[in-house]
Structures are given as C-alpha cells and as structure tokens.
Design an enzyme around this catalytic site. Structure first.
Site, short mmCIF file in Angstrom:
data_model
loop_
_atom_site.label_atom_id
_atom_site.label_comp_id
_atom_site.label_asym_id
_atom_site.label_seq_id
_atom_site.Cartn_x
_atom_site.Cartn_y
_atom_site.Cartn_z
N ASP A 41 91.98 74.03 44.12
CA ASP A 41 91.90 75.46 43.91
C ASP A 41 90.49 75.65 44.01
O ASP A 41 89.70 74.97 44.30
CB ASP A 41 92.65 76.01 42.56
N THR A 74 89.86 71.09 35.75
CA THR A 74 90.00 69.80 34.73
C THR A 74 90.89 68.59 35.39
O THR A 74 90.80 67.46 34.85
CB THR A 74 90.60 70.34 33.59
N HIS A 80 106.81 47.16 34.59
CA HIS A 80 106.55 48.51 34.65
C HIS A 80 107.81 49.13 35.53
O HIS A 80 107.95 50.41 35.66
CB HIS A 80 105.30 48.74 35.43
C1 RB5 Z 1 90.79 77.64 37.16
O1 RB5 Z 1 89.67 78.51 36.43
C2 RB5 Z 1 91.06 76.71 36.28
O2 RB5 Z 1 91.80 77.02 35.24
C3 RB5 Z 1 91.95 75.56 36.86
O3 RB5 Z 1 91.19 75.08 38.06
C4 RB5 Z 1 92.50 74.42 36.37
O4 RB5 Z 1 91.51 73.64 35.52
C5 RB5 Z 1 93.49 74.33 35.53
O5 RB5 Z 1 94.11 73.57 34.86
#
Ligand code: RB5
Length: 149
Positions: A9, A68, A134
């Site tokens: 993203d 994240t 596993h």
């Molecule tokens: C975008 O601002 C952020 O929320 C997205 O990139 C991500 O970290 C969501 O888990």
C-alpha cells in the site's frame, strides 16, 4: 529460480522499491501488483492480488508491505492456501519458512529496520521448509480453513 510477486500500500511502496532493487541484484524475477505512489489505498486489495498470483502459480513466493505488515498479513491469511508470515528480523523470516512453510512474507514499511531488509529477504527466499513434525501442524491449519468456510 524462485519467482516473486510483490505488493504494497502507500505506506509500503518505498520499502517495496528497495526490495525490488535487492531482487534485481540477486537476479530474481519479480512482478509488482502495486501500488506505486504515496496516494492512499487499501492494503487488502494488494494482499489479494499478490495472494492470487501465488495461488495461480504465477509466482512461487509473495512479499507484501504495508505500514506495519500487520494488515497485509491479516488480509492475506484470510485466503485459503496462503500462509503469510509477518517477520521483523532474519530469525522470524527464517522460522516462518522452516516451520510454517510461509508462501508470503509481510513486512512493515514503517517498522522494518533498513539494515535488516536484505537479511530478512534472503532468509525468506533461501530457507527451505523443514517438514517432519511441522507437517501435521500445517495439515491442521489447512483443516481450520475448510472448517470455517
Ligand atoms: C496505513 O496508514 C496503515 O494503516 C497500513 O499501511 C497498515 O500498516 C495496516 O496494517
């Protein structure tokens, strides 16, 4: 030769560009399913596009980057057949492959230490699945997918 699909993203596209450059130096082919700018987008759209490429056999492994890595890993793991590992260092990337046979690596563009990126990438790409004890666990994971659909 492993083929990689990579998506992000807006919070992940810069790290995605870094990863693509590293893949180029390793001679590893990649397909980028977007996004390409800082304009705000929704990470599940790119998680799905990359996951489909892995499931369709267009790519052997996927890499997804959001702020994240959490949203990308949650979204990708909703798709049956995907085992997305959120890794934050070399050890977690290696164990995600060795123990979980992860077919997607999720990383945080805002949280991954730049100095770790190449080691994380190499661990994900070049560690084999250990199998053995596993296998039964992964079979249970697959069973959970069938139970809930
Ligand atoms: C975008 O601002 C952020 O929320 C997205 O990139 C991500 O970290 C969501 O888990």
């Amino acid at each position: 030769m492993v083929r990689v699909v990579i998506g992000s993203d807006h919070a992940g596209f810069r790290l995605k560009d870094t990863i693509k450059a590293l893949l180029d130096t390793m001679g590893i082919p990649w397909e980028d399913v977007g996004t390409a700018t800082a304009a705000s987008v929704d990470y599940p759209d790119f998680a799905e596009a990359a996951a489909r490429a892995v499931l369709d056999g267009r790519a052997d492994r996927g890499i997804l980057v959001c702020g994240t890595g959490i949203g990308m890993s949650i979204a990708a793991n909703k798709i049956p057949g995907i085992r997305a590992a959120l890794a934050w260092n070399e050890a977690t990337a290696r164990l995600g492959r060795a123990h979980n046979d992860a077919n997607i690596l999720a990383l945080g563009g805002r949280t991954t230490a730049p100095a770790e990126v190449e080691r994380v990438l190499r661990a994900f790409l070049f560690t084999g699945y250990e199998g053995g004890r596993h296998d039964a666990r992964l079979a249970k994971v697959a069973h959970l997918e069938r139970k809930d659909t």
